[in-house]
Design a protein around this motif. Sequence first.
Motif, mmCIF file in Angstrom:
data_model
loop_
_atom_site.group_PDB
_atom_site.id
_atom_site.type_symbol
_atom_site.label_atom_id
_atom_site.label_comp_id
_atom_site.label_asym_id
_atom_site.label_seq_id
_atom_site.Cartn_x
_atom_site.Cartn_y
_atom_site.Cartn_z
ATOM 1 N N PHE A 28 0.864 -1.184 0.000
ATOM 2 C CA PHE A 28 0.000 0.000 0.000
ATOM 3 C C PHE A 28 0.899 1.233 0.000
ATOM 4 O O PHE A 28 1.771 1.366 0.860
ATOM 5 C CB PHE A 28 -0.900 0.013 1.238
ATOM 6 N N ALA A 33 -4.574 4.717 -0.247
ATOM 7 C CA ALA A 33 -4.575 3.379 -0.838
ATOM 8 C C ALA A 33 -5.133 2.361 0.144
ATOM 9 O O ALA A 33 -5.857 1.436 -0.239
ATOM 10 C CB ALA A 33 -3.160 2.993 -1.261
ATOM 11 N N VAL A 34 -4.810 2.537 1.427
ATOM 12 C CA VAL A 34 -5.344 1.641 2.455
ATOM 13 C C VAL A 34 -6.861 1.792 2.545
ATOM 14 O O VAL A 34 -7.611 0.810 2.496
ATOM 15 C CB VAL A 34 -4.702 1.934 3.825
ATOM 16 N N SER A 61 0.658 4.948 6.593
ATOM 17 C CA SER A 61 -0.076 3.857 5.945
ATOM 18 C C SER A 61 -0.108 2.621 6.833
ATOM 19 O O SER A 61 -1.126 1.920 6.910
ATOM 20 C CB SER A 61 0.566 3.514 4.599
ATOM 21 N N PHE A 102 -1.239 -1.465 -4.271
ATOM 22 C CA PHE A 102 -2.436 -0.633 -4.160
ATOM 23 C C PHE A 102 -2.002 0.827 -4.204
ATOM 24 O O PHE A 102 -1.192 1.270 -3.376
ATOM 25 C CB PHE A 102 -3.172 -0.929 -2.850
#
Length: 223
Positions: A28, A33-34, A61, A102
């Motif tokens: 990530f 993105a997470v 993140s 991601f």
Amino acid sequence: MIEIEPVALDDELKRRLASIGTFDIVIFVSPNAVEHGMTLLKAVGARLPAGVIVAAVGRASARALASLGVVGVLFPAQRSNSEELLECDELTRVKGKRVVIFRAQDGRELLADTLRARGADVEYAGVYRRVASRVDALCVLSRWLDADCRVLVLTSGAAARVLLDRTPETLRQRLFGSPLAVFGERLRDTCREAGWRGPIGVCNAAGDDGLVDAMASLIRSHC
């Protein structure tokens, strides 16, 4: 300057998310993105498999993943960037491994290119997109430039590009002479190449504390 929007769950993305169990490493690149990645995984009835290596580009993140119950996340202890993450032992021995990253629908290619060069099979899951803010940038910049003490903060190359593209010539000279705080030398160099003349403080430490330190140093020296 930048707003984050979710992406449509098309067939290709749905297939990639549904096959999450076939990957050895999941990366990530940001808290966004997470947030969007985990939401979309849930939407397709998938979850991170047990035993998979989960990595994050930075501490923020990793914290976002921990808040969702994902523990043991691999992330760089010092600088929050792709270069530092790639130095982690688990990402130096990836020959024959399947990796999914991601991220936004666009972004840096360094992670994927380096891992592929090391023998990994890498795919992207573009789970959000960055768009120019609908806020009246000219009005905001004008008011900000009239402040007595000001430090501009840029946290990404995308934000820098939008700022540089949308700043009219009437404000450019004043803006480019202002104190600026950025994440990392790469973003600093981008701004210098675009003509930024003012002092630039670089945050290299992971997390918000490093950014606050960079801003405080600029305020002490230039405000």
